[in-house]
Design an enzyme around this catalytic site. Structure first.
Site, PDB file in Angstrom:
ATOM      1  N   CYS A  36      40.156  33.584  29.268  1.00  0.00           N
ATOM      2  CA  CYS A  36      40.055  34.512  30.299  1.00  0.00           C
ATOM      3  C   CYS A  36      41.083  35.686  29.310  1.00  0.00           C
ATOM      4  O   CYS A  36      41.607  35.944  28.362  1.00  0.00           O
ATOM      5  CB  CYS A  36      40.907  33.787  31.231  1.00  0.00           C
ATOM      6  SG  CYS A  36      41.864  35.053  32.608  1.00  0.00           S
TER       7      CYS A  36
ATOM      8  N   HIS B  41      44.360  43.409  50.946  1.00  0.00           N
ATOM      9  CA  HIS B  41      43.857  43.438  52.142  1.00  0.00           C
ATOM     10  C   HIS B  41      46.021  43.680  52.673  1.00  0.00           C
ATOM     11  O   HIS B  41      45.939  44.153  54.177  1.00  0.00           O
ATOM     12  CB  HIS B  41      43.853  42.253  52.336  1.00  0.00           C
ATOM     13  CG  HIS B  41      41.777  42.744  51.790  1.00  0.00           C
ATOM     14  ND1 HIS B  41      41.177  41.690  52.206  1.00  0.00           N
ATOM     15  CD2 HIS B  41      41.445  43.441  51.659  1.00  0.00           C
ATOM     16  CE1 HIS B  41      40.312  41.903  51.814  1.00  0.00           C
ATOM     17  NE2 HIS B  41      40.077  43.103  51.496  1.00  0.00           N
TER      18      HIS B  41
ATOM     19  N   ARG C  26      37.848  29.702  35.923  1.00  0.00           N
ATOM     20  CA  ARG C  26      38.267  30.763  36.570  1.00  0.00           C
ATOM     21  C   ARG C  26      37.502  31.832  37.469  1.00  0.00           C
ATOM     22  O   ARG C  26      36.676  31.735  37.427  1.00  0.00           O
ATOM     23  CB  ARG C  26      38.311  31.979  35.421  1.00  0.00           C
ATOM     24  CG  ARG C  26      38.747  33.836  35.534  1.00  0.00           C
ATOM     25  CD  ARG C  26      40.118  33.283  36.096  1.00  0.00           C
ATOM     26  NE  ARG C  26      40.563  34.989  36.189  1.00  0.00           N
ATOM     27  CZ  ARG C  26      40.900  35.361  37.753  1.00  0.00           C
ATOM     28  NH1 ARG C  26      40.469  34.413  39.485  1.00  0.00           N
ATOM     29  NH2 ARG C  26      41.408  36.769  37.780  1.00  0.00           N
TER      30      ARG C  26
ATOM     31  N   HIS D 196      33.333  50.363  51.618  1.00  0.00           N
ATOM     32  CA  HIS D 196      34.134  49.033  51.273  1.00  0.00           C
ATOM     33  C   HIS D 196      34.191  48.569  49.550  1.00  0.00           C
ATOM     34  O   HIS D 196      33.524  48.347  49.569  1.00  0.00           O
ATOM     35  CB  HIS D 196      33.634  47.469  52.499  1.00  0.00           C
ATOM     36  CG  HIS D 196      34.640  46.842  51.746  1.00  0.00           C
ATOM     37  ND1 HIS D 196      34.065  45.822  51.324  1.00  0.00           N
ATOM     38  CD2 HIS D 196      36.481  46.563  51.749  1.00  0.00           C
ATOM     39  CE1 HIS D 196      34.530  44.657  51.103  1.00  0.00           C
ATOM     40  NE2 HIS D 196      35.586  45.138  51.869  1.00  0.00           N
TER      41      HIS D 196
ATOM     42  N   TYR E 246      40.781  44.392  34.881  1.00  0.00           N
ATOM     43  CA  TYR E 246      41.011  43.959  33.129  1.00  0.00           C
ATOM     44  C   TYR E 246      41.134  45.359  32.455  1.00  0.00           C
ATOM     45  O   TYR E 246      39.855  45.467  31.525  1.00  0.00           O
ATOM     46  CB  TYR E 246      39.650  43.419  33.186  1.00  0.00           C
ATOM     47  CG  TYR E 246      39.291  42.247  34.082  1.00  0.00           C
ATOM     48  CD1 TYR E 246      40.313  41.161  33.188  1.00  0.00           C
ATOM     49  CD2 TYR E 246      38.734  41.910  35.197  1.00  0.00           C
ATOM     50  CE1 TYR E 246      40.059  39.718  34.206  1.00  0.00           C
ATOM     51  CE2 TYR E 246      38.390  40.138  35.611  1.00  0.00           C
ATOM     52  CZ  TYR E 246      39.196  39.133  35.055  1.00  0.00           C
ATOM     53  OH  TYR E 246      39.902  38.154  36.526  1.00  0.00           O
TER      54      TYR E 246
END
Length: 566
Positions: free
Chosen positions: A273, A149, A225, A125, A407
């Protein structure tokens, strides 16, 4: 049992065309774990398989040549066992599904009305063991968190593991009752009303412009975040920190052991962020994927904890002369988030990487990593893993999707699909600044007159304020402000601060005051760091489809008494 699906080229004249694939079921050696694997062309099979498979491959190859009269090699793909066709006829009670949870040998989940045995899928997975949160129940709420998904091929993979359907006796209006579906976010804390919520499940919220006016951002309005849910306090109260050394040896610490055994340190560090100001890139260049943050996905705090360097040294790792094959420190969060940083940053005496347990003199809030989190000052906030419970020293980066995919930056001409391995993971951040406040002050107002006197002014004026910051601990040396969209410039005043740490890990606040009669229609700001790095003027040259590291000049339109900043 497992299945190898063989695809064979149709003809040497048309090498791109393929025959329909055909499954061949094999008996796995008894000593191997039941798990799926991918046998890529030209890649060696696992050592324990080589003896069992080499004769099989030879036999299959000969069979294909005889059957099709071609010269190309088979391509192998791992799949779930071939369907018997009877799965849809099997009716399974929810009580039986619940017996196949995390501690069971066979692990089942439901999605919709179907039941799946995903035991063999778990090791492969892509999201790691986070899937174990769902076993023994419905996978639907976890499935919906991740956009990946939604792809058809992912549904097809899951469908291969279907073993039946939920018994109609356990359904209400054809659905699993809501009471039988876990809510991953039920333990999330309540957020402050001043935060601007982008998404609530998981929570992503930016700090209001008014709360960015102070040097230290209050805990309750510090931007949030979250990639997943917030772990529950019951789970977190028992949390420990495990250090895994390169030889596999592990050492475990409780929070109390860390506090009692090591010297406590406090640093002032800004977390930003990578998507901060993404909305500006979308507005000024092209649409960028991801949450459309304004300039509030950044905040500043004092963090108290233990130096990671000291913990690693105590665990037995040679922090001054470490083995050459150790290149990264991987961090694992309780909720399954993962990231890593280069080992030289992790052990740097002046790097100030800490395992933090306090924020602004208080216990870490639940949203910000209680009871322990990593703080990596000078780096993108995605590397400061919250709810950290494990640190692993390794020759490779974290293999989490947040390190390998999310990222990263690509050129302005590059659009998905992309080769994610072609771009490095973001670590240090570039120079940044933004205007957070723009207001008129009047000589007719007693409070405003005191401000004007400080700057030797008597006439009505405009006060512009904001933040500036550079990654890597680089100090901001200058902030340039223009009131006419960059035609002429002035230097802003740098406001005093009391940052703590070996380097400039925290933002600086700045202010610029100008007579209103001299103000144009557009204020602009740009910052310069001690390496003379400066923000770019335009967005398009630095455009990337994920909108990461947006740092072009921040422009704000001005109208007298407007006071509006965007």
């Amino acid at each position: 049992m497992f299945t190898i699906r063989c695809a064979t080229r149709l003809s040497s004249a048309n090498p791109r065309s393929l025959l329909t694939t055909r499954p061949v079921t094999l008996q796995a050696p008894s000593q191997l774990c039941r798990r799926s694997f991918i046998a890529k062309p030209n890649a060696p099979l696992p050592v324990s398989w080589s003896f069992h498979v080499k004769y099989l491959v030879a036999g299959l190859s000969a069979a294909f040549v005889l059957a099709f009269g071609i010269h190309s090699r088979p391509l192998l793909y791992a799949e779930a066992p071939a369907s018997s066709g009877n799965e849809r006829e099997q009716k399974i009670r929810l009580s039986e599904v619940q017996q196949h949870g995390e501690q069971a040998e066979r692990k089942w989940v439901t999605k919709g009305k179907k039941v799946y045995d995903i035991t063999e899928w778990i090791p492969s997975h892509p999201g790691g063991e986070v899937i174990l949160r769902a076993v023994g129940g419905a996978i639907d709420p976890y499935w919906d968190i991740f956009a990946i998904h939604k792809k058809e091929d992912v549904y097809e993979i899951l469908e291969q593991y279907c073993i039946g359907e939920i018994d109609p006796l356990d359904l209400e209006d054809g659905k699993v009752p809501a009471d039988d579906i876990d809510d991953p976010f039920e333990t999330d804390p309540k957020r402050h009303s001043r935060l601007h919520i982008h998404t609530s499940r998981p929570c992503n919220a930016e700090t209001d412009a008014g709360d960015l006016q102070s040097y230290i951002t209050p805990n309750e309005v510090f931007y949030v975040r979250n990639h997943l849910w917030v772990p529950g306090s019951g789970e977190l109260n028992k949390q420990t920190l495990s250090i895994e050394l390169p030889d596999g040896e592990e050492k475990e610490y409780t929070l109390e052991e860390l506090k009692n055994k090591f010297k406590e340190v406090t640093i002032t560090a800004t977390l930003q962020c990578s998507g901060n100001r993404r909305r500006h890139m979308t507005r000024e260049a092209r649409s960028a994927q991801g949450l459309q943050w304004g300039f509030g996905a950044i905040s500043n705090a004092e963090w108290t904890g233990i130096r990671l360097r000291d913990i690693l040294a105590d665990s037995g790792f040679p922090v001054d002369e470490w083995p050459e094959d150790v290149k990264h420190a991987q961090f694992y969060g309780t909720e399954a988030y993962g990231a890593s940083i280069p080992i030289d940053k992790a052990v740097d005496r002046r790097g100030d990487v800490i395992v933090a347990y306090q924020m602004n003199g208080e216990q870490l809030p639940q949203d910000h990593g209680y009871p322990m989190r990593i703080v990596v000052p000078g780096h993108v906030a995605a590397r400061s893993v919250k709810w950290v419970n494990r640190i692993r020293l390794s020759d490779e980066e974290s293999q989490s999707q947040w390190q390998q995919r999310d990222y990263k930056c690509f050129g302005p001409n590059v659009n998905p699909p992309v080769d994610w391995e072609a771009s490095p993971a973001i670590q240090e951040t570039p120079v940044q600044s933004a205007i957070t406040s723009l207001r008129d002050v009047s000589s007719a107002n007693a409070k405003d007159r005191r401000i004007l006197q400080v700057y030797g002014l008597e006439e009505d004026s405009v006060v512009v304020e904001g933040y500036c910051y550079a990654g890597g601990g680089r100090k901001i040396v200058r902030v340039d402000v223009s009131s006419n969209d960059g035609r002429t410039w002035h230097q802003a005043e740098m406001l005093p601060d009391e940052g703590k740490g070996a380097k400039s890990w925290a933002w600086k606040r700045w202010r610029f005051v100008q007579p209103r009669i001299q103000a144009g229609r557009c204020f602009v700001v740009k910052a310069v760091d001690e390496a003379n790095n400066v923000q770019p003027e335009n967005y398009e040259p630095n455009y990337n489809f994920r909108g990461n590291l947006t740092n072009s000049w921040h422009r704000v339109g001005y109208q007298a008494t407007s006071g509006y900043v965007s």
